[in-house]
Write an enzyme that holds these catalytic residues in place. Structure first.
Site, mmCIF file in Angstrom:
data_model
loop_
_atom_site.group_PDB
_atom_site.id
_atom_site.type_symbol
_atom_site.label_atom_id
_atom_site.label_comp_id
_atom_site.label_asym_id
_atom_site.label_seq_id
_atom_site.Cartn_x
_atom_site.Cartn_y
_atom_site.Cartn_z
ATOM 1 N N GLY A 94 18.192 -5.584 -49.181
ATOM 2 C CA GLY A 94 17.594 -4.524 -48.365
ATOM 3 C C GLY A 94 16.783 -3.540 -49.178
ATOM 4 N N HIS A 103 0.848 -1.191 0.000
ATOM 5 C CA HIS A 103 0.000 0.000 0.000
ATOM 6 C C HIS A 103 0.874 1.227 0.000
ATOM 7 C CE1 HIS A 103 -2.278 -3.184 2.004
ATOM 8 N NE2 HIS A 103 -3.266 -2.721 1.287
ATOM 9 N N THR A 126 17.547 -6.153 -38.248
ATOM 10 C CA THR A 126 17.820 -5.904 -39.652
ATOM 11 C C THR A 126 19.301 -5.786 -39.896
ATOM 12 O OG1 THR A 126 15.935 -4.459 -39.480
ATOM 13 C CG2 THR A 126 17.099 -4.470 -41.574
ATOM 14 N N SER A 127 19.958 -4.971 -39.065
ATOM 15 C CA SER A 127 21.353 -4.682 -39.344
ATOM 16 C C SER A 127 22.181 -5.955 -39.228
ATOM 17 C CB SER A 127 21.874 -3.588 -38.418
ATOM 18 O OG SER A 127 21.644 -3.937 -37.081
ATOM 19 N N GLY A 130 23.270 -4.372 -31.116
ATOM 20 C CA GLY A 130 23.331 -5.349 -32.195
ATOM 21 C C GLY A 130 24.711 -5.403 -32.828
#
Lengths: 572, 572
Positions: A479, A217, A437-438, A397
């Site tokens: 790409g 609480h 993606t990379s 990444g």
């Protein structure tokens, strides 16, 4: 922060109404709470639970077959009134008496206790059970002074299962008291919660600290410590509870509870460590639960609850239940799979290679080591740039991908691979480990580049230039980005074109490379300066494949690092 | 803030391992993901889903009978690698081909697409479905450019149900494309999320603002607006989606999704308003879901997803599923209850009363009005004081309780009640509506006080003094607090004693009352000054019944207000 509401004073009642609308299969709304929307056998003990609101799924989320018959809900963090408790009990009562369960807080003890007295005066047999699982709130010698936190779930589950099994009120009470005596919890908080309409949190925990022995609480903890790693936190939580392990206990039910803003992923990470500690203490864990069971609005933190099982409690803990939040048992019968999953991939093998090509392979591995170092150093900066228009994970990444590429390249060198195989293995590892993606694009770039090399010959300057062109072709084919799309292609195109032009013009290879790296850097800077113009909304389009500008900048960075490496090598 | 982890780079894999340990009934861990741990019929279409981690329960939480066969998990917010997608598909494939579902993001499109090509080359039939539900990410004319957000759940549920029903890969693909075409989502964010190990959030939303059209990877929204009320937010969300309602649609499946730190109570509050808007648009809502389905770590915000149902989609949406997070269907069969719940309480009736007593009753109602005004004004201050050692709700409780008391007192006066009945009704309403300990105690105090009055006589000064003593007795009997326990009793005792002493000494009643109020105030101040000594841990003990010092201060405040009222009345 509690953000979504109309009038703050209607928050609890509107939330309960919304809950009842979603879970109409399980519950129906009554004044001050919910009761089951399904038929209950006459004579069954009614398990009625409750307390303040703001603890969802406690308590309305526990109503359903195999668990509670009804839940009373007070205002946020406030006990329901005596009148409300009595009213909801009258709706739930089926002639078998009432087991009234709630956390041991002054207001609840008062209102549930007064309601029980009122109901007894009306001829209804009521037993009262305040849950007292929080070991931080009072010493083991005075268990009745302990608060109730996530142990509520465990104790109410035992009550619900016993009542569903048709046991008498005396027997249900005995089992529930036993369960409560054998249930212990300990929690930590990383941040406080904010009441609907309030300007700030009820308490704060200094940055980097955690409060031990929190309440649910907004009560702060009993002490503060530096935030621990998941492993150390698991040791802390299990240590506090194992200290109260009854002699001879071999099995436990366990609930790892999130308080509101601590995410499921974090709880799962912690569970991995908690399970290890419990197994290390020789305990078998039965049907563990990991998730949000007793929350405190948007409080950040977690608690661990253990129920020391005996045979009878284990059976009740394992029994099916069909409440909105605790659904135990089978919906679609399915046999356990019996096939074995073989997930291992053996060490990669490579074809024969000439000594000259092996030497080139070593050189490639050294170059990748330089790149991995540089990307590790640049991780935060790349992430910061990516966060402007993307999801901020580019630095991570690139660091992961390059580290995996280095590992794979070294392994390939060790296995005697030639230049083409070393670079191809590095590319595949980059793609497989970097993710995103990379990762795929960089992996593809290196693999495409390696197609210009072989395992028989030393890598020539001409092969490197040809490889650069192949890498560009691979990246743009897959790409689909073009110059001006603010991707790594913006830097890769001038790089490749400059490299080709300068070597054709007869410059030394190191000079040509450095001119190319410089061209890439300039292009990356130009791309980067466009970033603010991207605005806040990055449209999802095939054009956005690759991380805008962060991709160009990381390409320029690796080109520069490679250039320095080439210069060093050339100097020698 | 993501707080619990060991090494940030292991966060996603450790979380997945912990998840698989908790849900071993449903899943088993493979490299890069999870597959069902139960037997799957040969020839069944395998539904394999996935994407980055950090979106729990997406995607591992959807694996189980009636839903997905396997889930691939990349790193946090990063697409899984091509190799991982292909590997998990090979584990899940049962000879019926693979339906590969993921959100429409560049990295996922790339890696899932490449994996599908690789699997096709191995002779496995694979169909690829990027989910495109986010209406904020691209216009309706270019649906293929839209991102996938919480529509993932809806589209994958349709895929899982169709595959479970034994449909062919062609048919599953057709249904899933239909579902994706008919699924729309729109979301808002109130605050950004923080990657494990990162120092700050990926984006922030200015205080008091909300970002419209958020992404689920920390992508900020497309525009910002002031945070709306729940009702206006519901209008905004439904408005954006109803704009794309296909002609003739009468039924919708709906998912109100929390992004991580937005609490279930908030979602339920919002659902109440959303359901109203959808019903107002003539739509029937089928099996709505409200909770966390596609999150973005600890992001604060929510999204609404609608699936425009036709007959076939409705059947698939309603079909049972037994995944960790989406459990639809029956565990313990139970018939719907058919009895009607009568919850209405009629208007209170009162016994006969004399005109003199009625006049006193009116005076009591006026006094309660003054007290309710004062407590409304003091709400924040009382909450602040209470938050030091309690849960900060005292101000809210006092405001609510006194307002309810005033309403009840006015109703009683209107119904012709005498003084005793007016005060008793006010006390009961205070207890019933304020909730919490203090509500029960204040209600009891007023009711006890009323025992000194009657409905026949005008309220005398002596009766008021006697009532004060009765109130003190009631409070101490029930609350068991004594002077020095830092409760309202600390102020009530000197108040009652002073009132008795001063009236006995022949002072005017107004003088005596004001002396008593002063004594109460002094005692409250003394109690308050002790607060820091309470330390950070308020022990749970019977002594702590009542809110430490906030209770004393609110008592002193009401005593002072009553004194001013008495003085005014005496002046007239």
């Amino acid at each position: 922060m509690t953000t979504i509401f109309d009038a703050p004073e209607d928050f609890a009642t509107t939330a309960l109404a919304g809950f009842a609308a979603i879970y109409s299969r399980n519950v129906r709304l009554v004044k001050g709470g919910v009761v089951r929307s399904t038929k209950v056998p006459k004579g069954k003990v009614a398990v009625v639970i409750g307390g303040g609101s703001g603890h969802y799924p406690a308590f309305a989320g526990y109503v359903g077959p195999g668990l509670a018959d009804a839940a009373v809900a007070g205002d946020v963090f406030a006990s329901p009134s005596t009148a409300a408790v009595a009213r909801v009990c009258r709706h739930a009562e089926q002639g078998g008496g009432v087991l009234l369960g709630f956390g041991n807080y002054a207001g609840d003890v008062l209102n549930f206790g007064l309601a029980a007295e009122r109901l007894r005066a009306e001829g209804i047999d009521v037993r009262v059970l305040p849950v007292t699982d929080d070991v931080a709130s009072a010493p083991a010698e005075t268990p009745a002074k302990r608060r109730g936190i996530a142990g509520d779930l465990v104790v109410f589950k035992i009550a619900g299962a016993a009542a569903e099994a048709g046991k008498s009120l005396d027997e249900v009470e005995r089992l529930v008291r036993l369960a409560n005596d054998r249930t212990v919890s300990f929690g930590v908080a990383f941040g406080g919660c904010t009441l609907p309409g309030a300007a700030g949190p009820l308490f704060t925990v200094p940055k980097g600290q955690m409060a031990l022995g929190l309440g649910i609480h907004g009560e702060p903890g009993v002490s503060e410590e530096r935030i621990a790693t998941a492993s150390d936190l698991a040791k802390l939580l299990t240590g506090k509870l194992l200290a109260e392990r009854p002699a001879g206990t071999k099995k436990v039910a366990a609930v790892l509870n999130g308080l509101g803003s601590t995410k499921y992923e974090e709880l799962f990470v912690l569970w991995t460590a908690v399970a290890k500690e419990l197994a290390g203490a020789g305990l078998e864990i039965v049907d563990p639960e990991c998730g949000e069971f007793v929350t405190s609005l948007d409080m950040q933190g977690c608690s661990l609850t253990l129920l020391w099982l005996d045979e009878q409690l284990e059976e009740l803990w394992r029994a099916p239940s069909d409440a909105p939040v605790m659904r135990k048992g089978t919906i679609i019968p399915a046999e356990p799979a019996t096939d074995e999953i073989v997930d291992a991939e053996g060490p990669q093998s490579f074809g024969p290679a000439s000594e000259a090509s092996k030497e080139s392979g070593k050189c490639i591995a050294q170059l990748i080591a330089k790149i991995a170092d540089a990307l590790k150093e640049a991780e935060e900066e790349l992430g910061r740039i990516d966060a402007i228009a993307g999801d901020g994970d580019h630095g991570q990444g690139m660091r992961r991908g390059s580290a995996a590429a280095l590992e794979a390249a070294k392994a390939a060198v060790f296995a005697g691979a030639g230049a083409a195989s070393v670079l191809a293995a590095a590319g595949d590892a980059w793609a497989d480990r970097a993710g995103g993606t990379s990762g795929a694009i960089w992996g593809l770039a290196l693999r495409s580049w390696s197609n210009a090399f072989s395992d028989e010959e030393k890598v020539s300057d001409a092969a490197i230039v040809k490889g650069a062109r192949l890498a560009l072709e691979g990246v743009t084919r897959l790409g689909r980005a073009r110059v001006g799309d603010k991707t790594m292609v913006d830097a890769l195109v001038p790089f490749v074109e400059t490299l080709e032009r300068e070597t054709a013009a007869g410059k030394s290879f190191a000079e040509a490379w450095n001119a190319a790296a410089k061209a890439a850097q300039q292009a990356a800077n130009a791309t980067s300066s466009l970033t603010p113009k991207l605005g806040r909304a990055r449209p999802l389009a095939e054009k956005s494949i690759g991380h805008p500008d962060a991709g160009a900048i990381s390409l320029a960075l690796t080109a520069r690092v490679a250039g320095e490496f080439l210069k060093e090598t050339a100097d020698v």
